[in-house]
Scaffold this motif. Structure first.
Motif, PDB file in Angstrom:
ATOM      1  N   LEU A  41     -70.759  23.355 -66.180  1.00 24.68           N
ATOM      2  CA  LEU A  41     -71.153  21.946 -66.187  1.00 24.68           C
ATOM      3  C   LEU A  41     -70.587  21.232 -67.406  1.00 24.68           C
ATOM      4  N   VAL A  42     -70.344  19.934 -67.261  1.00 26.59           N
ATOM      5  CA  VAL A  42     -69.830  19.111 -68.348  1.00 26.59           C
ATOM      6  C   VAL A  42     -70.776  19.163 -69.546  1.00 26.59           C
ATOM      7  N   ASP A  85     -71.515  17.192 -63.415  1.00 25.98           N
ATOM      8  CA  ASP A  85     -70.252  17.575 -62.764  1.00 25.98           C
ATOM      9  C   ASP A  85     -69.783  18.915 -63.309  1.00 25.98           C
ATOM     10  N   THR A  86     -68.983  19.601 -62.521  1.00 24.99           N
ATOM     11  CA  THR A  86     -68.330  20.810 -63.046  1.00 24.99           C
ATOM     12  C   THR A  86     -67.049  20.383 -63.741  1.00 24.99           C
ATOM     13  N   ILE A  87     -66.687  21.109 -64.766  1.00 23.74           N
ATOM     14  CA  ILE A  87     -65.523  20.734 -65.572  1.00 23.74           C
ATOM     15  C   ILE A  87     -64.230  20.859 -64.784  1.00 23.74           C
ATOM     16  N   GLY A  88     -64.182  21.747 -63.814  1.00 24.26           N
ATOM     17  CA  GLY A  88     -62.965  21.934 -63.030  1.00 24.26           C
ATOM     18  C   GLY A  88     -62.804  20.960 -61.883  1.00 24.26           C
ATOM     19  N   SER A  89     -63.812  20.126 -61.627  1.00 22.54           N
ATOM     20  CA  SER A  89     -63.763  19.232 -60.468  1.00 22.54           C
ATOM     21  C   SER A  89     -62.761  18.092 -60.625  1.00 22.54           C
ATOM     22  N   HIS A  90     -62.282  17.848 -61.833  1.00 24.62           N
ATOM     23  CA  HIS A  90     -61.340  16.748 -62.062  1.00 24.62           C
ATOM     24  C   HIS A  90     -59.892  17.214 -62.143  1.00 24.62           C
ATOM     25  N   GLY A  91     -59.683  18.521 -62.159  1.00 23.80           N
ATOM     26  CA  GLY A  91     -58.326  19.050 -62.188  1.00 23.80           C
ATOM     27  C   GLY A  91     -57.591  18.789 -63.486  1.00 23.80           C
ATOM     28  N   ALA A  92     -58.321  18.493 -64.554  1.00 26.29           N
ATOM     29  CA  ALA A  92     -57.688  18.192 -65.845  1.00 26.29           C
ATOM     30  C   ALA A  92     -58.054  19.260 -66.861  1.00 26.29           C
ATOM     31  N   ARG A  93     -57.273  19.302 -67.918  1.00 24.31           N
ATOM     32  CA  ARG A  93     -57.539  20.250 -68.998  1.00 24.31           C
ATOM     33  C   ARG A  93     -57.626  19.571 -70.352  1.00 24.31           C
ATOM     34  N   ASN A  94     -57.386  18.274 -70.391  1.00 22.48           N
ATOM     35  CA  ASN A  94     -57.467  17.510 -71.635  1.00 22.48           C
ATOM     36  C   ASN A  94     -58.583  16.482 -71.507  1.00 22.48           C
TER      37      ASN A  94
END
Length: 141
Positions: A41-42, A85-94
């Protein structure tokens, strides 16, 4: 043998793919980098970032209350990410970590309490400055 079992158990607790993320903190010299699960989670990522930031002794000092911060993702638009939200749900790493804006305090009358204005202490009025300037004697040789 025990070490092998420990590593297997540790890897079984990881859900989904792992990501190396980079979090820029406003006012800090450089990003914080660490590995997270894409299902994390964020709110947990913010907590981990604040702990890493403090452990590294970075400045400015931020504190440790994750409720005072928001995480932004450049590809998600101008709004902060939801803590659920889950951190991987946005497809970003920065990402960028910022303090939440402070809300104005509301007084008993329902109006926003204004902060006292900071005034510069004057050494005198403008009239006294003019008088001092005109009274200066200029000597000629």
């Amino acid at each position: 043998m025990k070490m092998l079992l420990y590593k297997q158990k540790k890897n079984q607790n990881v859900k989904g793919n792992r990501l190396l993320i980079s979090i820029n903190v406003l006012g800090s010299a450089g990003p914080i980098r660490f590995i997270v699960s894409e299902e994390q989670l964020v709110a947990d990522v913010i907590d981990t970032a604040l702990k890493s930031y403090a452990r590294e002794g970075r400045l400015p000092i931020l504190g440790s209350d994750l409720h005072h911060f928001q995480l932004y993702c450049p590809s998600a638009g101008p709004d902060a990410l939801s803590p659920w939200d889950t951190i991987g749900s946005h497809g970003a790493r920065n990402f960028t970590l910022c303090k939440k804006p402070q809300a104005e305090k509301v007084g008993e009358d329902g109006k926003a309490a204004s902060r006292p204005a900071i005034h510069r202490k004057a050494s005198g009025s403008w009239k006294s400055w003019i008088n001092k300037s005109l009274n200066m004697k200029i000597y000629s040789h």
